[in-house]
Design an enzyme around this catalytic site. Structure first.
Site, PDB file in Angstrom:
ATOM      1  N   THR A  21     -54.781 -10.127  68.220  1.00  0.00           N
ATOM      2  CA  THR A  21     -54.693 -10.797  69.524  1.00  0.00           C
ATOM      3  C   THR A  21     -53.403 -11.621  69.568  1.00  0.00           C
ATOM      4  OG1 THR A  21     -55.783 -12.904  68.989  1.00  0.00           O
ATOM      5  CG2 THR A  21     -57.229 -11.035  69.548  1.00  0.00           C
ATOM      6  N   SER A  24     -48.423  -9.824  72.046  1.00  0.00           N
ATOM      7  CA  SER A  24     -47.259  -9.630  72.919  1.00  0.00           C
ATOM      8  C   SER A  24     -46.107 -10.565  72.555  1.00  0.00           C
ATOM      9  CB  SER A  24     -47.662  -9.856  74.382  1.00  0.00           C
ATOM     10  OG  SER A  24     -48.138 -11.175  74.563  1.00  0.00           O
ATOM     11  N   ILE A  27     -46.096 -15.038  66.728  1.00  0.00           N
ATOM     12  CA  ILE A  27     -46.705 -14.741  65.427  1.00  0.00           C
ATOM     13  C   ILE A  27     -47.547 -13.458  65.496  1.00  0.00           C
ATOM     14  CG2 ILE A  27     -48.312 -15.627  63.687  1.00  0.00           C
ATOM     15  CD1 ILE A  27     -47.415 -18.501  64.583  1.00  0.00           C
ATOM     16  N   SER A 150     -53.395 -24.520  62.043  1.00  0.00           N
ATOM     17  CA  SER A 150     -52.098 -25.189  62.217  1.00  0.00           C
ATOM     18  C   SER A 150     -52.036 -26.348  61.232  1.00  0.00           C
ATOM     19  CB  SER A 150     -51.984 -25.739  63.645  1.00  0.00           C
ATOM     20  OG  SER A 150     -50.921 -26.667  63.730  1.00  0.00           O
ATOM     21  N   TYR A 163     -55.456 -29.704  71.902  1.00  0.00           N
ATOM     22  CA  TYR A 163     -54.904 -28.626  71.073  1.00  0.00           C
ATOM     23  C   TYR A 163     -55.243 -28.833  69.596  1.00  0.00           C
ATOM     24  CZ  TYR A 163     -51.739 -25.641  68.513  1.00  0.00           C
ATOM     25  OH  TYR A 163     -51.237 -24.719  67.625  1.00  0.00           O
TER      26      TYR A 163
HETATM   27  N1  LIG Z   1     -45.615 -21.718  67.211  1.00  0.00           N
HETATM   28  C1  LIG Z   1     -46.026 -22.747  66.498  1.00  0.00           C
HETATM   29  O1  LIG Z   1     -45.276 -23.717  66.294  1.00  0.00           O
HETATM   30  C2  LIG Z   1     -47.414 -22.732  65.904  1.00  0.00           C
HETATM   31  C3  LIG Z   1     -47.692 -23.622  64.855  1.00  0.00           C
HETATM   32  C4  LIG Z   1     -48.970 -23.624  64.306  1.00  0.00           C
HETATM   33  C5  LIG Z   1     -49.943 -22.761  64.788  1.00  0.00           C
HETATM   34  N2  LIG Z   1     -49.640 -21.909  65.802  1.00  0.00           N
HETATM   35  C6  LIG Z   1     -50.711 -21.029  66.319  1.00  0.00           C
HETATM   36  O2  LIG Z   1     -50.307 -19.686  66.157  1.00  0.00           O
HETATM   37  C7  LIG Z   1     -50.847 -18.888  67.205  1.00  0.00           C
HETATM   38  C8  LIG Z   1     -49.763 -18.052  67.825  1.00  0.00           C
HETATM   39  O3  LIG Z   1     -48.757 -18.908  68.348  1.00  0.00           O
HETATM   40  P1  LIG Z   1     -47.326 -18.327  68.720  1.00  0.00           P
HETATM   41  O4  LIG Z   1     -46.325 -19.245  68.157  1.00  0.00           O
HETATM   42  O5  LIG Z   1     -47.234 -16.891  68.404  1.00  0.00           O
HETATM   43  O6  LIG Z   1     -47.378 -18.531  70.309  1.00  0.00           O
HETATM   44  P2  LIG Z   1     -46.702 -17.652  71.474  1.00  0.00           P
HETATM   45  O7  LIG Z   1     -45.392 -17.097  71.041  1.00  0.00           O
HETATM   46  O8  LIG Z   1     -46.750 -18.516  72.691  1.00  0.00           O
HETATM   47  O9  LIG Z   1     -47.701 -16.427  71.651  1.00  0.00           O
HETATM   48  C9  LIG Z   1     -49.005 -16.654  72.102  1.00  0.00           C
HETATM   49  C10 LIG Z   1     -49.709 -15.336  72.279  1.00  0.00           C
HETATM   50  O10 LIG Z   1     -51.030 -15.591  72.761  1.00  0.00           O
HETATM   51  C11 LIG Z   1     -51.279 -14.799  73.912  1.00  0.00           C
HETATM   52  N3  LIG Z   1     -52.160 -15.513  74.820  1.00  0.00           N
HETATM   53  C12 LIG Z   1     -52.026 -16.771  75.314  1.00  0.00           C
HETATM   54  N4  LIG Z   1     -53.017 -17.058  76.170  1.00  0.00           N
HETATM   55  C13 LIG Z   1     -53.808 -15.944  76.233  1.00  0.00           C
HETATM   56  C14 LIG Z   1     -54.966 -15.598  76.958  1.00  0.00           C
HETATM   57  N5  LIG Z   1     -55.522 -16.452  77.844  1.00  0.00           N
HETATM   58  N6  LIG Z   1     -55.519 -14.382  76.775  1.00  0.00           N
HETATM   59  C15 LIG Z   1     -54.952 -13.492  75.921  1.00  0.00           C
HETATM   60  N7  LIG Z   1     -53.848 -13.761  75.198  1.00  0.00           N
HETATM   61  C16 LIG Z   1     -53.272 -14.959  75.367  1.00  0.00           C
HETATM   62  C17 LIG Z   1     -49.888 -14.587  74.526  1.00  0.00           C
HETATM   63  O11 LIG Z   1     -49.814 -13.360  75.261  1.00  0.00           O
HETATM   64  P3  LIG Z   1     -49.837 -13.203  76.861  1.00  0.00           P
HETATM   65  O12 LIG Z   1     -49.047 -14.321  77.443  1.00  0.00           O
HETATM   66  O13 LIG Z   1     -49.259 -11.842  77.064  1.00  0.00           O
HETATM   67  O14 LIG Z   1     -51.300 -13.262  77.202  1.00  0.00           O
HETATM   68  C18 LIG Z   1     -49.023 -14.432  73.277  1.00  0.00           C
HETATM   69  O15 LIG Z   1     -49.071 -13.110  72.812  1.00  0.00           O
HETATM   70  C19 LIG Z   1     -51.533 -19.851  68.182  1.00  0.00           C
HETATM   71  O16 LIG Z   1     -52.920 -19.797  67.966  1.00  0.00           O
HETATM   72  C20 LIG Z   1     -50.977 -21.205  67.799  1.00  0.00           C
HETATM   73  O17 LIG Z   1     -51.920 -22.226  68.008  1.00  0.00           O
HETATM   74  C21 LIG Z   1     -48.393 -21.863  66.370  1.00  0.00           C
END
Ligand SMILES: NC(=O)c1ccc[n+]([C@@H]2O[C@H](COP(=O)([O-])OP(=O)(O)OC[C@H]3O[C@@H](n4cnc5c(N)ncnc54)[C@H](OP(=O)(O)O)[C@@H]3O)[C@@H](O)[C@H]2O)c1
Length: 269
Positions: A21, A24, A27, A150, A163
């Site tokens: 999941t 797109s 991560i 996280s 969050y």
């Molecule tokens: N980036 C950081 O600094 C960080 C740090 C610690 C933990 N994390 C965790 O890592 C995970 C991934 O983060 P990321 O950095 O990859 O974020 P990202 O680049 O913003 O990607 C988020 C992904 O989640 C999908 N998404 C968001 N809302 C959704 C919904 N309602 N239904 C289905 N898909 C949804 C988005 O796709 P669509 O928009 O196409 O739906 C996208 O593919 C998250 O759980 C975040 O809490 C991130």
């Protein structure tokens, strides 16, 4: 050679297919890339169907794997049931639940519906999807679950309260089911990164600072999947973890308040 044989073990134990999941972007996308390179067939889930379809074609062409796309909003009731129905015949041995989003700012300035939707995506959908897919994995006696926690999962954080609470939920959930599911042959890994260079920070209204790459997070997590537990990818996550762990819980919350206030001030500057 060592890395290659490790990758073969991941595929043979957790394959042949993985469901990712949040595929797109960020991560989740990096996991999809890494798993396709290891020969996993994939089911990609997120809302943006055209982005997923383009990625699916690219991964199938480059790696010769089968890639299915399920476009859906994980905050909506019924989406996980739909995913489970559509994957009923797909041998999914690995779930990577990476979809998620955050917010920053005073709690009362946040939109209540958006905060509740965050709980739905970051927590409810994770529980439903894990339950559905693990029930199937348990029948084969093999499988893996990767949940995105996280570094901020280990204490409350004022100005990002919802969050960090969702990530605390994921961390506790992962720790609990890891012990329950190990005797069933299922390995559970909580991944607790610090800042990662994806679109996440911008979407949350945060300022992106020094960060690990999504590719590092995926690589470190997949290497740790066999043993399960919790992994903190990258030196930044480890440093922050060590710094916070020596403090009592009330002290961590106060440090997090200062960090978040600083982030808000920088974003406004
Ligand atoms: N980036 C950081 O600094 C960080 C740090 C610690 C933990 N994390 C965790 O890592 C995970 C991934 O983060 P990321 O950095 O990859 O974020 P990202 O680049 O913003 O990607 C988020 C992904 O989640 C999908 N998404 C968001 N809302 C959704 C919904 N309602 N239904 C289905 N898909 C949804 C988005 O796709 P669509 O928009 O196409 O739906 C996208 O593919 C998250 O759980 C975040 O809490 C991130």
């Amino acid at each position: 050679m060592g890395r290659l044989s490790g990758e073969c073990r991941v595929k043979s134990r957790f394959g042949p297919a993985a469901l990712v999941t949040g595929a797109s972007d960020g991560i989740g996308r990096a996991f999809a890339e890494a798993l396709a390179a290891q020969g996993f067939d994939l089911v990609l889930v997120a809302r943006r169907e055209t982005v997923l379809q383009a990625l699916a074609r690219d991964l199938a062409d480059r790696h010769g794997v089968t890639v299915d796309v399920i476009a859906g909003d994980l905050s909506a009731p019924g989406t996980v049931a739909d995913i489970l129905e559509r994957t009923a015949r797909t041998p999914v041995g690995l779930l990577v639940a990476s979809a998620g989003f955050g917010s920053i700012g005073p709690f009362l300035s946040q939109d209540a519906a958006s905060e509740a939707s965050m709980v739905d995506v970051n927590c409810r959908s994770v529980v439903e999807l894990t339950h559905g897919l693990v029930t199937r994995m348990a029948r084969t006696g093999e499988g893996g679950v990767v949940l995105l926690s996280s570094i901020s999962a280990f204490s409350g954080a004022p100005y990002s309260s919802t969050y960090t609470a969702t990530k605390g939920f994921v961390q506790c959930f992962a720790e609990g089911i890891a012990i329950e599911l190990r005797p069933l042959g299922i390995s559970v890994l909580a991944v607790a990164p610090g800042p990662v260079s994806s679109g996440f920070a911008a979407r949350a209204g945060m300022l992106a600072g020094r960060a690990e790459t999504p590719e590092t997070v995926a690589r470190v997590a997949l290497a740790a999947l066999q043993r399960g537990g919790t992994v903190r990818p990258g030196i930044l996550a480890k440093l922050l973890g060590w710094m916070l762990v020596v403090l009592p819980r009330w002290g961590r919350v106060r440090i997090m308040a200062q960090i978040k206030k600083g982030e808000i001030a920088k974003a406004k500057a």
